[in-house]
Design a protein around this motif. Sequence first.
Motif, mmCIF file in Angstrom:
data_model
loop_
_atom_site.group_PDB
_atom_site.id
_atom_site.type_symbol
_atom_site.label_atom_id
_atom_site.label_comp_id
_atom_site.label_asym_id
_atom_site.label_seq_id
_atom_site.Cartn_x
_atom_site.Cartn_y
_atom_site.Cartn_z
ATOM 1 N N PRO A 249 0.851 -1.278 0.086
ATOM 2 C CA PRO A 249 0.105 -0.009 0.174
ATOM 3 C C PRO A 249 0.736 1.298 -0.030
ATOM 4 O O PRO A 249 2.019 1.196 0.284
ATOM 5 C CB PRO A 249 -0.663 -0.140 1.259
ATOM 6 C CG PRO A 249 0.084 -0.903 2.052
ATOM 7 C CD PRO A 249 1.003 -1.806 1.360
ATOM 8 N N SER A 274 -7.495 3.335 -5.210
ATOM 9 C CA SER A 274 -8.084 3.355 -3.933
ATOM 10 C C SER A 274 -8.531 1.916 -3.494
ATOM 11 O O SER A 274 -8.123 0.855 -4.399
ATOM 12 C CB SER A 274 -9.537 4.096 -3.847
ATOM 13 O OG SER A 274 -10.551 3.224 -4.926
ATOM 14 N N VAL A 275 -8.961 1.428 -2.357
ATOM 15 C CA VAL A 275 -9.368 0.127 -2.161
ATOM 16 C C VAL A 275 -10.286 -0.414 -2.735
ATOM 17 O O VAL A 275 -10.113 -1.650 -3.087
ATOM 18 C CB VAL A 275 -9.738 0.662 -0.338
ATOM 19 C CG1 VAL A 275 -10.594 -0.982 0.117
ATOM 20 C CG2 VAL A 275 -8.559 0.685 0.660
ATOM 21 N N THR A 301 -4.801 -0.563 5.313
ATOM 22 C CA THR A 301 -5.383 -0.782 3.988
ATOM 23 C C THR A 301 -5.411 -2.131 3.446
ATOM 24 O O THR A 301 -6.454 -2.512 2.953
ATOM 25 C CB THR A 301 -4.637 0.153 2.949
ATOM 26 O OG1 THR A 301 -4.443 1.404 3.302
ATOM 27 C CG2 THR A 301 -5.129 -0.111 1.580
ATOM 28 N N LYS A 304 -8.114 -3.950 5.410
ATOM 29 C CA LYS A 304 -9.515 -3.657 4.811
ATOM 30 C C LYS A 304 -9.620 -4.472 3.593
ATOM 31 O O LYS A 304 -10.869 -5.084 3.441
ATOM 32 C CB LYS A 304 -9.685 -2.447 4.337
ATOM 33 C CG LYS A 304 -9.680 -1.225 5.557
ATOM 34 C CD LYS A 304 -9.687 0.170 5.187
ATOM 35 C CE LYS A 304 -9.788 1.189 6.274
ATOM 36 N NZ LYS A 304 -9.958 2.614 5.813
ATOM 37 N N ILE A 305 -8.799 -4.620 2.751
ATOM 38 C CA ILE A 305 -8.989 -5.482 1.339
ATOM 39 C C ILE A 305 -9.090 -7.009 1.765
ATOM 40 O O ILE A 305 -9.801 -7.742 1.427
ATOM 41 C CB ILE A 305 -7.876 -5.369 0.461
ATOM 42 C CG1 ILE A 305 -7.679 -3.941 0.046
ATOM 43 C CG2 ILE A 305 -7.848 -6.331 -0.630
ATOM 44 C CD1 ILE A 305 -6.307 -3.471 -0.847
#
Length: 651
Positions: A249, A274-275, A301, A304-305
């Motif tokens: 990231p 972006s995500v 990040t 979240k993915i």
Amino acid sequence: MRVYGIDIIRGSVRSQSKRPTYALCRIVDDTIVSETEVSLFRLLRILEAEEPDILAIDSLQEVAADTKEVYLFLQSLPPGTDLICVTGGSEHRESLAQVAGRYNLSFNRFDPFAEARTSAQVALLGAGCRVVAFANSSLITVSRRRSPGKGGWSQNRYTRKIHGAVRAKGREIEMHLIEAGLQYDMKEFRAFGGSSRVIFHVNAPRSSIPIRNYRGSDVQVQITQQRLERIRFVPQTSKPGYLIAGIDPGTTMAIALLNLDGEPVHLSSSRVTSVADAIAEIMVHGRPLIIATDKKEMPGTVEKIRRSFNAVPFIPKSDILVPDKYELATGSGYRNDHERDAYAAAMVAYRHYKNKFASLSKRLPPGVSLDEVRARVVRGLSLEQALTDLQAQEIPPEDAVFEPAEEKPVPDAPRPREQDEMVRRLRMLVSELYAESQKKDEEIARVRRLLNGERSKKKERIQKDAEVVRLQGIIANQKRYLRKEERRNKGMRKQLERLKAYADLKQEEDLVPLKVLEALSRDAIRRMRSEMGAHPDDWIYLLRTDGWGMTAIRELADVAIAGIIVPEQALLSPDLVTAFREIRVPIISGEGLGIRIQGSFGACLRSSLMDRHARWREEQEQYERSKKAESIEDLFKSYRYMREREVKRGG
């Protein structure tokens, strides 16, 4: 379900003399029924008669030489038979061994029957792509089987019979289409006594039409489908494959995707990702089973993915070092450091699970999807639980048969003393297992220390070898430079010896040293200057006078030599003598000079040369006086001519 697999034994569809012969394997309901050798004509007859659900091949080149023949071959298959290319479509091709390996199948690559059998098995398990070459619309053409011709007395009756048969067949087909509830457009060409042709445009694929090709005595029926602009390959299963994702990231986000065999699938980076964009990009290529990072703490990040896919996280014990990243990303074709870091993270995760994946492939029974089992084991299931889960998914709920369990007698509950004894035995077993686990942990720690030591030694050895290679390259360059200097030094020594011999000749009072010139050319002059040097008082002995040019003579004039001596037998052309007189360089015959030549220098008698030189100077002065006289005479003639013109113009 009937699945047929073929593989070519000999011949080729491109050959006109040696037509192909195929190994045909028939599988009916997971059972191999037969394996036979058939020709292409016999294969088409078998497919038309038995109408299997799938015909499996590993390459379209085995049944068709070009795209046109692919369309013809698909048109000749029964409507309910799908052509499956088990090695994939045109964009992503795999070998049959790779496809079979995903289902833990092995075969002899040099046995056509084994390849045909494997193609049928993997097609039955859902591998490969369906070859689609026609749109979902069909064209039914009803036409005359024979031409009416010229005929005779019964020509009209014969024509009415044929056209009536065409119209009757068209009505019959129309009734079948109405009964099947299919939408169609009909176009009928009226003719004497009936119809010459009837065409139906049906909005349905050929497999859904209850009509077959027909050839009778008077009528023929042909069913064709509209060809697509290009052949499409549609995967049998729409379920995306599992991936190992490495994500780096930051302002520039990099994504590296590998399959579960460690082969690269995708590698990219962008400054505006972006995500949501990263999730969409990953979903295009498959489902991430493992998401890895190169840091010992997973960034927010990446977390979240990972949560969006419910993937298994992989975090290294410590941050991956830059030298290790270069080693891991070798051959990946990364374009920047972010892609390198993402690829290295994915490779570390793959290497972590590599041995476990290899162990699963050895323990799995043939015919089981290896990736599905790997995914379940990575998520925490045991091998037995993963196989049970797969078998439960393969049985559809509506087909599952539930039978009431037989009632078994409930054993009597153990008494308290027996319970205490059981607890004691279980505690002893737990303590033994705990001690055994401690020993295994210690052994694992010892082996890891040993492995780290070996890795350090190997890294030192690699660094040492790299340094040795570098130093060997330097030594090789120095040796080449040394040999070059030795050759140069040898040439300079030879030149020095020649110059010493030439200087010794100069010391002789009765001899004049000569420098030998092979020919009157620029190359010969430059070679003489490089070997012997050049001085204004040098006399040159010219071996050959043929092939001379003014460029070479000007080159000699630039050297500013004392003069040129030619052999006695040399024929001096007047032009050559004039050219040397113009540059004021003496050119003298060697007759009577007592010339001796040795290699690139020689000598002659000084007194004879001086006499001959003095005679040449006199001739040169006479030549220059005559030239001046000619010049004055030309000037006088020019002046007189100009005066005569002026007098005439004035008169």
